[in-house]
Write a protein that holds these residues in place. Structure first.
Motif, PDB file in Angstrom:
ATOM      1  N   SER A 225       2.110   5.870   7.847  1.00 55.51           N
ATOM      2  CA  SER A 225       0.936   5.430   7.081  1.00 55.51           C
ATOM      3  C   SER A 225       0.802   3.919   7.227  1.00 55.51           C
ATOM      4  O   SER A 225       1.659   3.265   7.831  1.00 55.51           O
ATOM      5  CB  SER A 225       1.051   5.838   5.611  1.00 55.51           C
ATOM      6  OG  SER A 225       2.185   5.251   5.000  1.00 55.51           O
ATOM      7  N   ASP A 226      -0.271   3.368   6.667  1.00 53.01           N
ATOM      8  CA  ASP A 226      -0.560   1.943   6.849  1.00 53.01           C
ATOM      9  C   ASP A 226       0.301   1.078   5.933  1.00 53.01           C
ATOM     10  O   ASP A 226      -0.156   0.542   4.919  1.00 53.01           O
ATOM     11  CB  ASP A 226      -2.042   1.668   6.575  1.00 53.01           C
ATOM     12  CG  ASP A 226      -2.934   2.166   7.685  1.00 53.01           C
ATOM     13  OD1 ASP A 226      -2.426   2.818   8.608  1.00 53.01           O
ATOM     14  OD2 ASP A 226      -4.151   1.908   7.630  1.00 53.01           O
ATOM     15  N   HIS A 227       1.563   0.938   6.307  1.00 52.79           N
ATOM     16  CA  HIS A 227       2.486   0.101   5.551  1.00 52.79           C
ATOM     17  C   HIS A 227       2.053  -1.364   5.633  1.00 52.79           C
ATOM     18  O   HIS A 227       1.142  -1.725   6.373  1.00 52.79           O
ATOM     19  CB  HIS A 227       3.901   0.237   6.115  1.00 52.79           C
ATOM     20  CG  HIS A 227       4.443   1.627   6.036  1.00 52.79           C
ATOM     21  ND1 HIS A 227       5.686   1.966   6.526  1.00 52.79           N
ATOM     22  CD2 HIS A 227       3.943   2.770   5.518  1.00 52.79           C
ATOM     23  CE1 HIS A 227       5.918   3.239   6.319  1.00 52.79           C
ATOM     24  NE2 HIS A 227       4.867   3.757   5.712  1.00 52.79           N
TER      25      HIS A 227
ATOM     26  N   GLY B 263      -1.175   9.136   7.799  1.00 49.31           N
ATOM     27  CA  GLY B 263      -1.619   9.129   6.405  1.00 49.31           C
ATOM     28  C   GLY B 263      -1.629  10.515   5.784  1.00 49.31           C
ATOM     29  O   GLY B 263      -0.584  11.124   5.584  1.00 49.31           O
TER      30      GLY B 263
ATOM     31  N   GLN C 287      -0.888   9.790  -2.547  1.00 47.07           N
ATOM     32  CA  GLN C 287      -1.890  10.614  -1.877  1.00 47.07           C
ATOM     33  C   GLN C 287      -1.232  11.696  -1.023  1.00 47.07           C
ATOM     34  O   GLN C 287      -1.705  12.846  -0.987  1.00 47.07           O
ATOM     35  CB  GLN C 287      -2.787   9.734  -1.019  1.00 47.07           C
ATOM     36  CG  GLN C 287      -3.654   8.772  -1.804  1.00 47.07           C
ATOM     37  CD  GLN C 287      -4.467   7.854  -0.916  1.00 47.07           C
ATOM     38  OE1 GLN C 287      -4.628   8.099   0.277  1.00 47.07           O
ATOM     39  NE2 GLN C 287      -4.986   6.780  -1.496  1.00 47.07           N
TER      40      GLN C 287
ATOM     41  N   GLU D 230       0.849   3.912  -3.141  1.00 44.78           N
ATOM     42  CA  GLU D 230      -0.386   4.685  -3.286  1.00 44.78           C
ATOM     43  C   GLU D 230      -0.532   5.692  -2.149  1.00 44.78           C
ATOM     44  O   GLU D 230      -1.006   6.826  -2.355  1.00 44.78           O
ATOM     45  CB  GLU D 230      -1.595   3.759  -3.322  1.00 44.78           C
ATOM     46  CG  GLU D 230      -2.925   4.483  -3.484  1.00 44.78           C
ATOM     47  CD  GLU D 230      -2.993   5.386  -4.702  1.00 44.78           C
ATOM     48  OE1 GLU D 230      -3.690   6.420  -4.634  1.00 44.78           O
ATOM     49  OE2 GLU D 230      -2.338   5.088  -5.732  1.00 44.78           O
ATOM     50  N   GLN D 231      -0.120   5.304  -0.959  1.00 44.80           N
ATOM     51  CA  GLN D 231      -0.172   6.236   0.174  1.00 44.80           C
ATOM     52  C   GLN D 231       0.724   7.440  -0.086  1.00 44.80           C
ATOM     53  O   GLN D 231       0.368   8.580   0.243  1.00 44.80           O
ATOM     54  CB  GLN D 231       0.229   5.514   1.458  1.00 44.80           C
ATOM     55  CG  GLN D 231      -0.817   4.518   1.923  1.00 44.80           C
ATOM     56  CD  GLN D 231      -0.282   3.508   2.908  1.00 44.80           C
ATOM     57  OE1 GLN D 231       0.854   3.598   3.363  1.00 44.80           O
ATOM     58  NE2 GLN D 231      -1.094   2.530   3.248  1.00 44.80           N
ATOM     59  N   ASN D 232       1.880   7.207  -0.694  1.00 46.06           N
ATOM     60  CA  ASN D 232       2.767   8.325  -0.984  1.00 46.06           C
ATOM     61  C   ASN D 232       2.246   9.190  -2.124  1.00 46.06           C
ATOM     62  O   ASN D 232       2.464  10.400  -2.141  1.00 46.06           O
ATOM     63  CB  ASN D 232       4.175   7.813  -1.295  1.00 46.06           C
ATOM     64  CG  ASN D 232       4.937   7.471  -0.031  1.00 46.06           C
ATOM     65  OD1 ASN D 232       4.950   8.244   0.919  1.00 46.06           O
ATOM     66  ND2 ASN D 232       5.561   6.311   0.004  1.00 46.06           N
TER      67      ASN D 232
ATOM     68  N   PRO E  92       0.803  -1.226   0.000  1.00 44.90           N
ATOM     69  CA  PRO E  92       0.000   0.000   0.000  1.00 44.90           C
ATOM     70  C   PRO E  92       0.833   1.273   0.000  1.00 44.90           C
ATOM     71  O   PRO E  92       0.303   2.358  -0.245  1.00 44.90           O
ATOM     72  CB  PRO E  92      -0.800  -0.116   1.297  1.00 44.90           C
ATOM     73  CG  PRO E  92       0.082  -0.919   2.202  1.00 44.90           C
ATOM     74  CD  PRO E  92       0.758  -1.918   1.303  1.00 44.90           C
TER      75      PRO E  92
END
Length: 367
Positions: free
Chosen positions: A278-280, A309, A66, A62-64, A59
């Protein structure tokens, strides 16, 4: 709103770990992560099942994406004209490629926003080494913001998360005194933890665990004091790997949950992944899968607090950290919530070399 442009920097480099984005990426990614250790693909495949479980997609990328978009929006809202690049240590877009793109665009003074809030080799030293490689032989220089473990923007999302989780459990009839707050971060070898304090022995509270452990303990105390003062808390670890003969930071969160259940003084646990921004994958697998399952097996209710996040306070805090460097804000005016902060700035990486900024400033002043 009029645009403000920094005289010291012409771009921001959002810097992260990276992760695979498909099944075919998993082993090449793990080869990158373990480069130089001589680990055969057969062994890597044994640890690849976490990624395989999620279709081979971490994930984190995509978190980065965002976070990059959120940073760009915050910068624009404040009238700050600094483009944001994004680069990774272990997967595309790699730092070297991003530095080349930045240089081609005329952006040679980059300020690194690293997605690691604490002091450790993996959170500081490895990024410095990668920045050196990426800038070697180029006209690009990279500074990086300080470790922001106790910056209000990083801490506030966890305060809100703990307060919300304990309130939910209280509404279900569980007393705060019987709700245990488990602050969890990535385990590292004991020797690496101790080494994280090298050069900072004068800081308050550094022990055998060096800066890494001291920073986590200090932040956990702040969060609990603000969000759950009546609940007991402890610092626990996750995601231990490597040679089992090498001592790593303990206790593991699953062992700690089992011990709490055996004592019989706890009805619920609140899991706070405050070692992560973030949710790694480690959060999704080790906590949302294994730790929550362990709690359920031992009859304990559990809540997992969100990571920052793109929480507005976190995004705003990162931009505040950028402005600290842009405006040369003195230490005394830099926000921090523990006695350990504010953590000092880092030396610049320029053309593959580490530049002593203090000496550089002194030389410039003497001209």
């Amino acid at each position: 709103m009029a645009q403000q442009q920094s005289a010291r920097y012409d771009a921001i480099l959002l810097s992260s770990f990276g992760g695979p984005e498909g099944q075919d990426d998993v082993i090449p990614f793990l080869r990158n992560v373990t480069a130089g250790r001589g680990i055969p693909d057969e062994r890597l495949e044994e640890v690849a099942h976490h990624y395989r479980h999620f279709g081979g997609v971490s994930p984190i990328n995509e978190q980065n994406r965002q976070l990059k978009a959120a940073l760009e929006a915050e910068l624009a809202a404040r009238g700050i004209e600094l483009p944001v690049y994004w680069g990774n240590r272990n997967w595309a877009p790699y730092f070297g490629d991003v530095v080349a793109r930045a240089s081609a665009a005329g952006h040679t003074r980059l300020l690194g926003l690293v997605t690691s809030a604490y002091t450790s080799y993996s959170g500081v030293g490895q990024y410095r080494e990668d920045f050196e490689k990426a800038t070697a032989g180029t006209d690009v220089a990279i500074d990086r913001v300080r470790e922001y473990f106790d910056h209000p923007g990083f801490v506030q999302p966890f305060v809100e998360g703990v307060a919300d989780a304990t309130a939910e459990l209280a509404a279900e009839g569980i007393a705060p005194e019987r709700t245990h707050i488990m602050y969890v971060t990535h385990s590292i070898p004991n020797t690496a933890a101790k080494a994280s304090g090298a050069g900072f022995e004068d800081r308050v509270g550094l022990g055998e665990g060096g800066a890494y452990v001291a920073q986590h303990l200090a932040v956990a105390a702040v969060i609990s004091e603000q969000a759950a003062p009546s609940s007991p808390w402890s610092l626990v670890y996750q995601s231990r790997s490597g040679d089992p003969r090498t001592p790593w930071l303990e206790p593991d969160i699953n062992d700690a949950i089992e011990e709490l259940a055996e004592r019989g003084q706890t009805d619920a646990v609140v899991i706070v992944p405050f070692g992560f921004v973030s949710d790694h994958m480690e959060v999704m697998w080790d906590l949302d899968n294994e730790a929550l399952e362990t709690a359920g097996e031992h009859g304990l209710k559990a809540r997992r607090v969100p990571t920052p996040g793109v929480h507005p306070a976190y995004v705003a805090g990162l931009v505040d950290l950028v402005l600290e460097r842009v405006n040369d804000v003195p230490d005394a005016e830099r926000p921090h919530l523990t006695a350990l902060g504010p953590w000092p700035d880092h030396a610049r990486i320029a053309g593959g070399a580490v530049v002593d900024q203090a000496a550089e400033s002194l030389e410039a002043a003497s001209r």
